[in-house]
Design an enzyme around this catalytic site. Sequence first.
Site, PDB file in Angstrom:
ATOM      1  N   ARG A  28       0.807  -1.225   0.000  1.00  0.00           N
ATOM      2  CA  ARG A  28       0.000   0.000   0.000  1.00  0.00           C
ATOM      3  C   ARG A  28       0.836   1.269   0.000  1.00  0.00           C
ATOM      4  NH1 ARG A  28      -5.655  -1.621   1.864  1.00  0.00           N
ATOM      5  NH2 ARG A  28      -5.439  -3.554   3.012  1.00  0.00           N
ATOM      6  N   LYS A  86     -15.859  -3.542   1.440  1.00  0.00           N
ATOM      7  CA  LYS A  86     -14.522  -3.740   0.881  1.00  0.00           C
ATOM      8  C   LYS A  86     -13.535  -2.788   1.557  1.00  0.00           C
ATOM      9  CE  LYS A  86     -15.693  -6.830  -2.159  1.00  0.00           C
ATOM     10  NZ  LYS A  86     -16.687  -7.404  -1.265  1.00  0.00           N
ATOM     11  N   ASP A  87     -12.236  -3.120   1.442  1.00  0.00           N
ATOM     12  CA  ASP A  87     -11.185  -2.277   2.012  1.00  0.00           C
ATOM     13  C   ASP A  87     -11.345  -0.834   1.555  1.00  0.00           C
ATOM     14  OD1 ASP A  87      -8.626  -4.171   3.022  1.00  0.00           O
ATOM     15  OD2 ASP A  87     -10.002  -5.119   1.611  1.00  0.00           O
ATOM     16  N   LYS A  88     -11.040   0.104   2.457  1.00  0.00           N
ATOM     17  CA  LYS A  88     -11.056   1.506   2.062  1.00  0.00           C
ATOM     18  C   LYS A  88      -9.815   1.850   1.255  1.00  0.00           C
ATOM     19  CE  LYS A  88     -10.947   6.281   3.565  1.00  0.00           C
ATOM     20  NZ  LYS A  88     -10.809   7.242   4.678  1.00  0.00           N
TER      21      LYS A  88
END
Length: 439
Positions: A28, A86-88
């Site tokens: 990330r 869902k993931d941010k």
Amino acid sequence: MNNVPNVEKQIGIDLYTTKTPGIGGKLRQQTEDFGVIEITNREEGTEGKYLILELTKRNWETHHLIRDLTRILRISQKRVGFAGTKDKRAVTTQKISIYDMEEEALQNVHLKDTELKILGRSNKSLELGDLTGNEFIITVRDIDLDEKELESRLSQTTASIKEQGGVPNFFGIQRFGALRPITHVVGESIVRNDIEKAAMAYIAASYPDEPEDTQEVRNRVFETKDYIEGLKGYPLQLRYERAMMHHLVSKPEDYAGSFETLPANIRKMFVHAYQSYIYNTIICSRIKKGLPLNRAVVGDIVCFKNKAGLPDKSRNERVTEDNIDGMNNLVKRNRAFVTAPLVGYSSELASGVPGEIEREVIEELNVPIEGFKVPSMEELSSKGLRREILLSTDPKYFIEEDELNEGKYRVTLDFSLPKGSYATTILREYMKVEPLKMS
């Protein structure tokens, strides 16, 4: 020998199943490095009262996006359905349904970093049961290895995962808190009916990866129970701890009541995390004692595949000398799954050697089985169930030069997992780094 980080040991994971050295790296570094594509078992048509859309979002929390979308459309949030959050910090693609909505109305929707694509119509809304899994496309950056060594480590790890039939279906660090793995500690105190200890752990136990000033104010509150000072010093983003302290200012002994200030899903998370810690510990013990994950042995309990291709945890059968060959034939074809317990007050435990392992862990951890009936917070009570112990997956990888980190490489991993599983269980076998580098 690859050393497992201490924070993973705290959540019941004390081994890797692949013996190859890790590739290191970071996740990330940019939002686009983490991609998630929802897998559902639905096929859409051209008629029906629900408009079905494909939603791609970047750096959005699902509930916040739905809130803003419904404000623009001037409709209730109850008219929007989706199969899972869902993931941010990711680029995610999923289906949503909108009740009684014409396509033309979407022309007024202009939300930053989102794309809506019309897929069709249906007489059935999107619901949680429609989600079968997710495809992950994840980029690991800042890898400080030469290309030949990197390729060698990746190929060996991939071959090892394939040989094992997958990886252990561990609950990942997100279940417990990456920065502050506390949820299972709180859950254990709840199950032991020490609600004061549970509340103080959640509010005031400090962890070394937190900012120093946050650690200091937590320590003061832990020592003094001065909640007014805590409310002055706690950062606003610690809203759940602050909500509990607000309650305790007016009712200092009502620790169960302080938990009632939290959303129901957060309250339930604590006992679930304690169950997850025990489960992780049982899987590690099974591996260390030489029992396979991808094959049943006498005494195991298996569950069977449902119509969606997922484990049906309500259909269990014990493995015996008489049925073991047939069971393993089903396991090999992914039609049955070896399980371990998420312990509760009515848990079904295995027999034979697997059962010995489960009982040993429960005894060593001094798990109070009856404590999963939580009299002070009945909604947190849990009968227990069983969960499959192996994640079958077939990762693909691609090596490229890292344009963000000069002289380094990046690796893109592409794999699919069933719902309820953690991508970090795959990533940790490749990277072998501290969990914070994977969060």
